[in-house]
Design an enzyme around this catalytic site. Structure first.
Site, mmCIF file in Angstrom:
data_model
loop_
_atom_site.group_PDB
_atom_site.id
_atom_site.type_symbol
_atom_site.label_atom_id
_atom_site.label_comp_id
_atom_site.label_asym_id
_atom_site.label_seq_id
_atom_site.Cartn_x
_atom_site.Cartn_y
_atom_site.Cartn_z
ATOM 1 N N GLU A 98 0.841 -1.210 0.000
ATOM 2 C CA GLU A 98 0.000 0.000 0.000
ATOM 3 C C GLU A 98 0.870 1.252 0.000
ATOM 4 O OE1 GLU A 98 -2.707 1.408 -0.324
ATOM 5 O OE2 GLU A 98 -4.414 0.297 0.439
ATOM 6 N N ASP A 99 0.301 2.340 -0.478
ATOM 7 C CA ASP A 99 1.024 3.613 -0.417
ATOM 8 C C ASP A 99 0.919 4.228 0.978
ATOM 9 O OD1 ASP A 99 -1.718 4.097 -0.671
ATOM 10 O OD2 ASP A 99 -1.526 5.639 -2.206
ATOM 11 N N ASP A 102 -4.391 5.298 6.215
ATOM 12 C CA ASP A 102 -4.897 6.514 6.844
ATOM 13 C C ASP A 102 -5.964 6.091 7.864
ATOM 14 O OD1 ASP A 102 -5.499 9.190 7.260
ATOM 15 O OD2 ASP A 102 -6.565 9.462 5.389
ATOM 16 N N PHE A 151 -2.060 15.942 4.702
ATOM 17 C CA PHE A 151 -2.329 15.346 3.395
ATOM 18 C C PHE A 151 -1.073 15.493 2.543
ATOM 19 C CE2 PHE A 151 -3.877 14.889 -0.881
ATOM 20 C CZ PHE A 151 -4.695 13.780 -0.748
ATOM 21 N N VAL A 152 -0.555 14.362 2.068
ATOM 22 C CA VAL A 152 0.713 14.383 1.339
ATOM 23 C C VAL A 152 0.538 13.881 -0.093
ATOM 24 C CG1 VAL A 152 2.155 14.124 3.394
ATOM 25 C CG2 VAL A 152 1.322 12.074 2.239
ATOM 26 N N ARG A 164 1.484 12.668 -8.689
ATOM 27 C CA ARG A 164 2.021 11.323 -8.427
ATOM 28 C C ARG A 164 3.487 11.200 -8.827
ATOM 29 N NH1 ARG A 164 -2.288 7.830 -7.322
ATOM 30 N NH2 ARG A 164 -4.171 8.191 -8.528
#
Ligand code: IMP
Length: 184
Positions: A98-99, A102, A151-152, A164
């Site tokens: 996963e990136d 959250d 938020f990144v 991206r």
């Protein structure tokens, strides 16, 4: 694009160094087993590409894509698979890549769905972890970095489909994120 950047949190070098460490650990933990990496599109594309090239044991790569309905910077928790796996994962050792985790809702949904296919084992590797925002507790076996509630974007992560392709991970200026965004 660089004008939109507020702060660089992780440089390309930070990311590269950490990925090498994660790949080493994964290679040693899965020694003697055949590993199936499941990359969650689109956010983990660069992470997966860099991670897999540092893994020194046999590994099979597959992709899955989940859509979650929600605001640009929030997850609604409602998810569905929009691109399914091609590999049969029954009795195989799978590692979800996963990136970012959250709220944990997306990963929770994915794990429940994949467990129904009876893999031999299922573990999670995420580049970023935002633990403060967690709604659903999810197990994270390999973690790149823990970050604050910001938020990144960059290195695969997007805002409205953009940013991206940046080599680093950063926050965006408040006027870019707008009123729906969160910076704290
Ligand atoms: P969760 O379901 O809230 O854990 O969110 C998971 C997904 O939301 C991630 O795979 C990302 O696609 C997206 N997401 C969450 N936080 C961020 C962020 O800071 N930047 C970009 N995307 C994010």
């Amino acid at each position: 694009m660089l004008n939109d950047v507020e702060e660089i949190l992780l440089s390309a070098e930070d990311i590269e160094n950490r990925i090498k460490e994660l790949a080493e650990k994964i290679s040693s933990d899965y020694k003697g087993k055949e590993l199936v990496l499941i990359s969650v599109l689109k956010g983990s594309m660069f992470f997966t590409a860099d991670l897999i090239r540092h893994i020194s044991i046999p590994v099979i790569l597959d992709f899955i894509a989940i859509s979650s309905y929600g605001e640009a910077t929030e997850t609604s928790g409602v998810a569905r698979i929009i691109k399914d796996l091609e590999e049969n994962i029954e009795n195989r050792h799978i590692l979800i890549v996963e990136d970012i985790v959250d709220t944990g809702l997306t990963l929770g949904y994915l794990m429940r769905t994949l467990k129904l296919k009876n893999p031999a084992s299922i573990k999670v590797c995420t580049l970023l972890d935002k633990p403060v925002r967690r709604i659903l507790e999810v197990p994270i076996d390999y973690k790149g970095f823990e970050i604050e509630d910001k938020f990144v974007v960059g290195y695969g992560l997007d805002f409205l489909g953009k940013y991206r392709h940046m080599h680093f991970i950063c926050t965006l200026k408040p006027d870019i994120i707008g009123i729906e965004g969160r910076t704290a």
